[in-house]
Write a protein that holds these residues in place. Structure first.
Motif, PDB file in Angstrom:
ATOM      1  N   VAL A 176     -13.659  32.555 -35.216  1.00 42.52           N
ATOM      2  CA  VAL A 176     -13.405  31.501 -34.231  1.00 42.52           C
ATOM      3  C   VAL A 176     -13.838  30.126 -34.748  1.00 42.52           C
ATOM      4  O   VAL A 176     -13.074  29.156 -34.632  1.00 42.52           O
ATOM      5  CB  VAL A 176     -14.091  31.833 -32.886  1.00 42.52           C
ATOM      6  N   PRO A 177     -15.032  29.970 -35.342  1.00 35.84           N
ATOM      7  CA  PRO A 177     -15.395  28.653 -35.879  1.00 35.84           C
ATOM      8  C   PRO A 177     -14.451  28.169 -36.973  1.00 35.84           C
ATOM      9  O   PRO A 177     -14.091  26.988 -37.011  1.00 35.84           O
ATOM     10  CB  PRO A 177     -16.813  28.874 -36.420  1.00 35.84           C
ATOM     11  N   LEU A 203     -20.038  27.241 -31.925  1.00 33.61           N
ATOM     12  CA  LEU A 203     -19.413  28.549 -31.724  1.00 33.61           C
ATOM     13  C   LEU A 203     -19.846  29.534 -32.802  1.00 33.61           C
ATOM     14  O   LEU A 203     -20.016  30.729 -32.535  1.00 33.61           O
ATOM     15  CB  LEU A 203     -17.888  28.401 -31.717  1.00 33.61           C
ATOM     16  N   GLY A 204     -20.030  29.031 -34.014  1.00 33.49           N
ATOM     17  CA  GLY A 204     -20.529  29.897 -35.081  1.00 33.49           C
ATOM     18  C   GLY A 204     -21.935  30.403 -34.790  1.00 33.49           C
ATOM     19  O   GLY A 204     -22.256  31.569 -35.043  1.00 33.49           O
ATOM     20  N   SER A 205     -22.780  29.527 -34.250  1.00 31.02           N
ATOM     21  CA  SER A 205     -24.138  29.948 -33.873  1.00 31.02           C
ATOM     22  C   SER A 205     -24.099  30.993 -32.767  1.00 31.02           C
ATOM     23  O   SER A 205     -24.884  31.948 -32.766  1.00 31.02           O
ATOM     24  CB  SER A 205     -24.945  28.724 -33.406  1.00 31.02           C
ATOM     25  N   TYR A 206     -23.170  30.808 -31.825  1.00 26.48           N
ATOM     26  CA  TYR A 206     -22.978  31.816 -30.770  1.00 26.48           C
ATOM     27  C   TYR A 206     -22.588  33.161 -31.381  1.00 26.48           C
ATOM     28  O   TYR A 206     -23.088  34.214 -30.980  1.00 26.48           O
ATOM     29  CB  TYR A 206     -21.891  31.331 -29.807  1.00 26.48           C
ATOM     30  N   GLY A 207     -21.706  33.135 -32.379  1.00 22.92           N
ATOM     31  CA  GLY A 207     -21.297  34.373 -33.037  1.00 22.92           C
ATOM     32  C   GLY A 207     -22.444  35.047 -33.765  1.00 22.92           C
ATOM     33  O   GLY A 207     -22.563  36.279 -33.738  1.00 22.92           O
ATOM     34  N   VAL A 208     -23.295  34.262 -34.414  1.00 17.25           N
ATOM     35  CA  VAL A 208     -24.473  34.834 -35.077  1.00 17.25           C
ATOM     36  C   VAL A 208     -25.390  35.486 -34.050  1.00 17.25           C
ATOM     37  O   VAL A 208     -25.950  36.566 -34.284  1.00 17.25           O
ATOM     38  CB  VAL A 208     -25.227  33.744 -35.871  1.00 17.25           C
TER      39      VAL A 208
END
Length: 387
Positions: free
Chosen positions: A146-147, A243-248
């Motif tokens: 997504v990111p 959004l990348g931090s959310y994915g992590v």
């Protein structure tokens, strides 16, 4: 671990990235199709609706045709690539909606075929580990897919992201075609025996909780981009990183829940839903404070869909976990996803502002907690079977 297992994981990554990436490119899509943010949110819901319809029906149809798993997966990936290409090329919101529906239908059936090939490819005592790699594509899509799709949207346009998924799907199909050996036709299953499992009230209660957990999470997540830009004040350039931090956070939460879900299924779900409720309340009240909004978005990532291992463990406790039970569970999860995105959009359309999806998430999370209440006295140690 055979290379094809990782290719199957990459395939799931591609399909799931396509499902979720709309959340990161809402500004571009609203301009491209001249529609509201809510209508773009519905593109997530319609994909989920396609998965709900496609899972049980298309999988059952392929089983009736006794189509080999490899042939079925290649056919499905071909159909997916065509529908994804239509979505990438269209200028019509109606055509995009139809294309998203059909990509959802084929993606749902791809999940089942990919897991069947996974089971056929490795030894029985490695199936659990292999399946975890294949399904790891789900979490990687949130953390990376997504990111990256959002970054591509911002620098090359939204169509480039859609075309990239189509190309990646074709590449996966070509590798699968070369690596996966020809397999015998699918073994006939007793649909009658599987359908009898659906007489269990406990199974339907487990399904309901799963739908509410996912619904609460996606009522918020589907509108993170406009909330973080228009309420919290972040620039569009920051969204891919957020959004990348959310994915992590998804990956970390999934690892923690997976460790304790078997032995402590209900406590994990109760604590998870309680923390999810609290995070959404704080987010809704203090979304205008950037550091708080980021912290709460990460908290939602840690305790939202990451409860999936506990959700699966509960379903396996409630019924014999045959193919149809698991397929319907996947459909129910996507019903929750679509329901959350739709209800969150209704709040915005009704004039309650961009924070309203967060309050919708709070309501669904509280309902999830209430759905667990009748079963809390039945907490027993349970060891779900690996499939």
């Amino acid at each position: 671990m055979p290379l094809v297992i990782y290719i199957l994981g990459l395939t799931i990554f591609s399909l799931t990235t396509s499902e979720f990436m709309v959340a990161g490119m809402m500004p571009s899509l609203t301009i491209a199709f001249d529609v509201s943010v809510t209508q773009v949110g519905y593109l997530i819901s319609v994909y989920a609706l396609g998965m709900v319809v496609g899972g049980p029906l298309l999988t059952a149809g392929l089983l009736r045709l006794r189509m080999p798993n490899k042939t079925a997966l290649l056919l499905l990936l071909g159909l997916y690539a065509v529908a994804q290409s239509v979505a990438a090329a269209t200028d019509s919101y109606a055509a995009m909606t139809v294309a998203r529906f059909f990509t959802g239908v084929t993606a749902s059936a791809c999940f089942g075929a990919a897991l069947s090939i996974c089971a056929d490819t490795v030894a029985e005592d490695m199936r659990g580990r292999a399946a975890s790699i294949v399904l790891g594509g789900l979490m990687l899509a949130a953390a990376l897919g997504v990111p990256v799709a959002t970054l591509i949207d911002q620098h090359m346009g939204w169509r480039a992201s859609f075309w990239l998924v189509a190309i990646l799907t074709v590449m996966c199909a070509l590798v699968i075609g070369g690596l996966v050996p020809r397999s015998p036709s699918s073994t006939a299953i007793s649909l009658g025996a599987e359908l009898r499992e659906f007489r269990s009230r406990n199974l339907w209660a487990a399904y309901a909780t799963s739908a509410l957990i996912v619904g609460a999470t996606f009522a918020a997540f589907s509108y993170f981009t406009p909330i973080l830009t228009e309420v919290s004040g972040f620039s569009a350039a920051m969204i891919p990183w957020l959004l990348g931090s959310y994915g992590v956070a998804n990956i970390v939460g999934n690892a923690v829940v997976g460790r304790y879900a078997d032995k402590h299924t209900f406590p994990v779900m109760v604590w998870g839903l309680s923390l999810l409720t609290a995070a959404l309340v704080v987010f809704a009240l203090l979304a205008h404070i950037p550091i708080v909004s980021v912290a709460m978005a990460l908290a939602v990532g840690l305790v939202g869909v990451t409860m999936n291992p506990a959700m699966v463990a509960r379903v396996m406790r409630a019924a014999q976990p045959g193919p149809m039970v698991n397929t319907v569970h996947n459909s129910v999860i996507n019903i929750g996803l679509g329901m959350g995105a739709w209800l969150g959009g209704l709040g915005i359309d009704a004039g309650y502002g961009l924070r309203s999806p967060l309050w919708v998430g709070v309501l669904l999370a509280v309902l999830g907690l209430l759905s667990l209440a009748p079963y809390m006295h039945k907490r027993r140690r349970f060891h779900p079977r690996q499939v």
